[in-house]
Design a protein around this motif. Structure first.
Motif, mmCIF file in Angstrom:
data_model
loop_
_atom_site.group_PDB
_atom_site.id
_atom_site.type_symbol
_atom_site.label_atom_id
_atom_site.label_comp_id
_atom_site.label_asym_id
_atom_site.label_seq_id
_atom_site.Cartn_x
_atom_site.Cartn_y
_atom_site.Cartn_z
ATOM 1 N N SER A 1 0.851 -1.022 -0.257
ATOM 2 C CA SER A 1 -0.430 -0.362 0.162
ATOM 3 C C SER A 1 0.442 1.552 -0.068
ATOM 4 C CB SER A 1 -1.073 -0.203 1.043
ATOM 5 O OG SER A 1 0.138 0.417 2.511
ATOM 6 N N LEU A 2 2.038 1.498 0.473
ATOM 7 C CA LEU A 2 2.557 2.553 0.851
ATOM 8 C C LEU A 2 3.841 2.879 -0.626
ATOM 9 C CD1 LEU A 2 4.575 2.287 4.230
ATOM 10 C CD2 LEU A 2 3.054 3.631 3.460
ATOM 11 N N GLY B 1 0.388 4.090 -2.697
ATOM 12 C CA GLY B 1 0.460 5.733 -2.518
ATOM 13 C C GLY B 1 1.727 6.055 -3.111
ATOM 14 N N GLY C 1 0.704 6.256 -7.032
ATOM 15 C CA GLY C 1 0.001 6.794 -7.351
ATOM 16 C C GLY C 1 -0.364 8.499 -7.100
ATOM 17 N N LEU C 2 0.946 9.015 -6.548
ATOM 18 C CA LEU C 2 0.720 10.364 -6.395
ATOM 19 C C LEU C 2 2.047 10.537 -7.476
ATOM 20 C CD1 LEU C 2 1.461 10.770 -2.850
ATOM 21 C CD2 LEU C 2 -0.076 11.754 -3.697
ATOM 22 N N TYR D 1 3.817 0.085 10.230
ATOM 23 C CA TYR D 1 3.081 0.789 8.902
ATOM 24 C C TYR D 1 2.120 0.201 9.658
ATOM 25 C CZ TYR D 1 7.138 -0.687 7.112
ATOM 26 O OH TYR D 1 8.406 -1.142 6.830
ATOM 27 N N ARG E 1 -8.376 1.793 -11.232
ATOM 28 C CA ARG E 1 -7.094 1.799 -11.983
ATOM 29 C C ARG E 1 -6.644 2.440 -13.565
ATOM 30 N NH1 ARG E 1 -4.136 -0.372 -7.361
ATOM 31 N NH2 ARG E 1 -2.585 -1.524 -8.678
ATOM 32 N N GLY F 1 -4.927 11.638 -9.672
ATOM 33 C CA GLY F 1 -4.829 11.637 -7.903
ATOM 34 C C GLY F 1 -5.776 10.564 -7.605
ATOM 35 N N MET F 2 -5.719 9.542 -6.774
ATOM 36 C CA MET F 2 -5.729 8.919 -6.120
ATOM 37 C C MET F 2 -5.820 8.126 -4.300
ATOM 38 S SD MET F 2 -5.760 4.921 -7.654
ATOM 39 C CE MET F 2 -6.581 3.095 -7.409
ATOM 40 N N PHE G 1 -6.555 5.566 -1.613
ATOM 41 C CA PHE G 1 -6.718 4.297 -1.794
ATOM 42 C C PHE G 1 -7.413 3.486 -0.676
ATOM 43 C CE2 PHE G 1 -2.990 5.152 -3.770
ATOM 44 C CZ PHE G 1 -2.881 3.949 -4.859
ATOM 45 N N LYS H 1 -7.115 1.528 1.791
ATOM 46 C CA LYS H 1 -6.529 0.986 3.109
ATOM 47 C C LYS H 1 -5.740 2.445 3.493
ATOM 48 C CE LYS H 1 -3.680 -1.095 5.719
ATOM 49 N NZ LYS H 1 -2.767 -2.027 6.043
ATOM 50 N N ASN I 1 -2.914 5.035 3.655
ATOM 51 C CA ASN I 1 -1.299 4.626 3.595
ATOM 52 C C ASN I 1 -0.507 5.976 3.415
ATOM 53 O OD1 ASN I 1 -2.077 5.639 1.265
ATOM 54 N ND2 ASN I 1 -1.039 4.141 0.103
ATOM 55 N N PRO I 2 -0.737 6.354 5.185
ATOM 56 C CA PRO I 2 0.003 7.640 5.235
ATOM 57 C C PRO I 2 1.739 7.408 5.137
ATOM 58 C CG PRO I 2 -0.968 6.999 7.411
ATOM 59 C CD PRO I 2 -1.276 5.738 6.009
ATOM 60 N N ALA J 1 -2.991 14.157 -2.399
ATOM 61 C CA ALA J 1 -3.292 13.440 -3.165
ATOM 62 C C ALA J 1 -3.978 14.951 -3.664
ATOM 63 C CB ALA J 1 -4.585 12.613 -2.827
#
Lengths: 471, 254
Positions: A352-353, A356, A359-360, A470, B50, B90-91, B93, B95, B97-98, B164
């Motif tokens: 997921s990280l 992320g 995705g950015l 996490y 996606r 942008g997306m 998710f 969960k 996810n920082p 995002a």
């Protein structure tokens, strides 16, 4: 034939036979009990058998082992007594030899040189036969009594499974305790001997002294020490140059291993396809399986001379036993260590990280350097610390490639020595055990132990920190 | 609310190796509206989502055919750099996810890698603006440099939304953004989605039909890789044209 029956191996075989017999007896006993009482047994039948075997086998085997290990010295004592009666003026250095001779004569391996020896051997043979017979009878009796006791307790409502599980738990606990006790034993003996060293040599001189020459006295501030201690009966034991050599070589090793290991791990975790990874990872780990002595002669015979020739070419004076050669080869040795651990840590960073970051609009490189590696950082540091403690404790490569002269230098082209090399030097060959020289090895050993222990604890706590990050 | 089309997808087929996950999808996503994708698990709605930021590129076995036009650019053109695309689309998710960094660094991450900020004060402006827009500012303004992982789940998800929108995208994709959150955090995020649609075109995948009804203007119902029905949300939920859609929203399947 009787000799074999009563020997250790023979007794052991008898024990196994008896245990097997007890097993079947207990099963019969159980089925008989079920017939008469018409009740369902608490556990499966074989648990009753196992329970009886525990009682038939384990007390007897403990008796056998304890008896055997305690009667050896007693037997020797017995021979020494009759020896000194027969040869009143036998030099003490001959005693062990004579004991061995007598035992060999008694077992028929060699012939007796005279009647006195013949008589002694017969005496010994007779006594030891009696002792073996006594041991054999005791062991068999203990086994039978144990087995019968267990069988007498077998009833359908007896909780054999619970008792058996309890026994297993005790066995596992005992194994764990043995491991811990061994560690404690090593620490205690190290500490004890190191303490003896420090009563003879001042700790401050040891920890902060800058001269290490166990054979020649050059204690600091006593430049004319040679006049006082004739013949190098006491050397000087300042561990700073030895520790510095250790750290220098470990530093060079990390300089080689960290970039290569880490980058290989990043390649495997982030770029390699599953297929490539399945080949590359085991291949890298083959490096970890090469015996260190092979790395040692690779360092001493290939890398060392190579670096020396390179240095000569550049007009530098390079010792053929250089810290650089030993460190570089040690670095190669710990590459798989670092790459494998780092790969695990990097792969553990959750999908997921990465999503992320991608995705950015991160590139793969940005994702790795800005998100994945920072997330994996504590685990990576843990891997590096483990690798350092491995490098510090490594012996064979440095013995062969780094040299033995303790120089306080930061020049990687010089020859240096390490703590482990010095311990090898101090304890191999003919040494008297009580000298300061020998004891200093224990002081070095415990220092090394403390250093690597601290590194390992730091590494463990670093890796643990990663767990909660996490979520 | 506008009536212009933002993204136009035509004949989109998606394959995982030889298995086809989506069949001939045609859809037009309206500018600055919320479009919801609903359907049972495995119907392909997340896979389709996606496609809009090429996140399927990450999966080696995945192949996307067809045209997805945003303006006069084809998102699915392999020559298009997904890095630039993802700055525009942008997306958020499923969960939260920082990144394991501070709250500030999480929000500043996107603007930094895209060169939108050149100095600290510009970064601060964007961070403050994004956090305000995502409704998180009041809760975190005094601890911007604390680790983001210390926030609650709902706060983390709003932080991910702030992260995002800090890149100032045109489209915001949300992949079941509330599925890991409790009802209160969910309703806060739904309000936020409602506010954000004035600035962004939003596509949200959701398992909850109630959520789709609450937040979206358009709803698309997917079943086994086919787009079964697409229309105004109120129409889809009150008088579905397709019997399969009706079966799903009335709880008979799914």
């Amino acid at each position: 034939m009787t000799a074999f029956f009563t020997s250790f191996t023979g007794s052991l075989l008898w024990l196994i036979l008896i245990s097997a017999g007890i097993y079947f007896l207990s099963l019969r006993r159980l089925s008989g009990q079920i017939q008469t009482s018409q009740s369902k047994p608490h556990s499966l039948a074989y648990y009753y058998g196992r329970y009886a075997v525990i009682w038939a086998f384990f007390p007897a085997i403990i008796v056998l082992i304890v008896w055997t290990s305690f009667t050896r010295p007693l037997e020797n004592q017995f021979i020494i007594q009759s020896l000194s009666a027969a040869y009143p003026d036998l030099p003490s250095s001959f005693v062990d030899l004579k004991i061995a001779q007598i035992k060999n004569i008694s077992s028929g391996l060699i012939a007796a040189e005279d009647d006195i020896m013949r008589g002694l051997a017969d005496q010994y043979g007779y006594a030891s036969d009696r002792l073996s017979m006594l041991r054999y009878v005791t062991v068999i009796l203990v086994s039978l009594i144990g087995g019968m006791f267990a069988i007498s307790r077998i009833k359908p409502h007896f909780k054999a499974r619970v008792v058996f599980e309890g026994f297993l738990r005790r066995v596992f606990t005992f194994a764990a305790i043995v491991a811990i006790l061994t560690t404690i034993g090593i620490i205690v003996s190290l500490t004890f001997e190191a303490f003896r060293f420090f009563t003879q040599y001042h700790p401050i001189d040891f920890f902060f002294g800058t001269h290490w020459s166990p054979n020649v006295a050059l204690r600091e501030g006593v430049e004319n020490a040679l006049d006082e201690d004739v013949g190098g009966s006491s050397g000087s034991f300042g561990m700073i140059p030895v520790m510095a050599g250790t750290l220098l070589i470990a530093f060079i090793a990390m300089l080689v291993a960290v970039p290569i290991g880490l980058f290989a791990a990043i390649y495997m975790a982030e770029f390699a396809s599953r297929r490539v990874r399945n080949y590359v990872k085991p291949t890298l780990e083959v490096l970890a399986g090469i015996p260190t002595v092979v790395y040692g002669f690779f360092a001493a015979l290939t890398i060392g001379p190579f670096i020396r020739n390179l240095g000569l070419f550049a007009g530098l004076d390079v010792s053929s036993q250089s810290a650089l050669a030993a460190g570089a080869v040690m670095g190669i040795m710990i590459i798989p260590f670092i790459s494998s651990l780092s790969d695990d840590v990097i792969t553990a960073v959750p999908r997921s990280l990465r999503d992320g970051a991608l995705g950015l609009g991160s590139t793969r490189g940005e994702m790795i350097t800005k998100v994945v590696l920072p997330a994996a950082f504590p685990g990576l540091v843990g891997a590096f610390l483990l690798a350092i403690s491995r490098a510090i404790g490594e012996t064979m490569i440095v013995v062969m490639a780094a040299g033995v002269s303790a120089q306080l230098t930061a020049n990687p082209l010089d020859s240096v020595t390490t703590v482990t090399v010095q311990i090898v030097m101090l304890l191999t060959g003919d040494t008297e055990f009580d000298s300061v020289k020998t004891l200093s090895a224990f002081a070095l050993g415990i220092t090394l132990f403390v250093v690597t222990l601290c590194l390992n604890i730091a590494a463990l706590s670093m890796s643990r920190r990663i767990g909660g990050r996490y979520e | 609310m506008s009536d212009t089309v933002k993204i136009l997808a035509s004949d989109v087929n998606v394959f995982y190796d030889t298995k086809q996950a989506l069949h001939d999808i045609n859809i037009d996503i309206m500018d600055r509206q919320v479009t919801a994708f609903i359907g049972p698990s495995g119907c392909g709605k997340s896979t389709f989502l996606r496609c809009f930021n090429r996140m399927n590129d990450v999966i080696p076995s995945c192949r996307v055919d067809g045209h997805i036009m945003m303006g006069d650019e084809n998102i699915n053109d392999q020559a298009l750099d997904p890095v630039f695309l993802r700055a525009r689309v942008g997306m958020v998710f499923q969960k939260p996810n920082p990144f394991p960094k501070s709250i500030f660094e999480n929000v500043a991450y996107g603007p930094r890698i895209h060169g939108l900020v050149t100095n600290k004060s510009e970064a601060e402006d964007i961070v403050v603006d994004s956090l305000k827009r995502s409704g998180l500012w009041n809760e975190v303004h005094d601890r911007l440099h604390d680790p983001a992982t210390g926030l609650s789940g709902g706060q983390q998800q709003r932080l991910c939304i702030a992260r995002a929108i800090a890149v100032q995208p045109e489209v915001l994709l949300m992949d079941e953004p509330c599925s890991a959150l409790d009802p209160i955090a969910t309703s806060i995020i739904e309000e936020l989605i409602n506010d954000l649609k004035d600035r962004f075109t939003i596509i949200i995948v959701t398992h909850s039909m109630q959520q789709a009804a609450r937040v979206s203007q358009k709803t698309a119902y997917f079943h086994l890789g086919h787009l079964i029905e697409y229309g105004e949300t109120k129409d889809v939920f009150t008088r579905p044209a397709d019997p399969q859609t009706e079966a799903y929203i009335s709880g008979k399947i799914g």
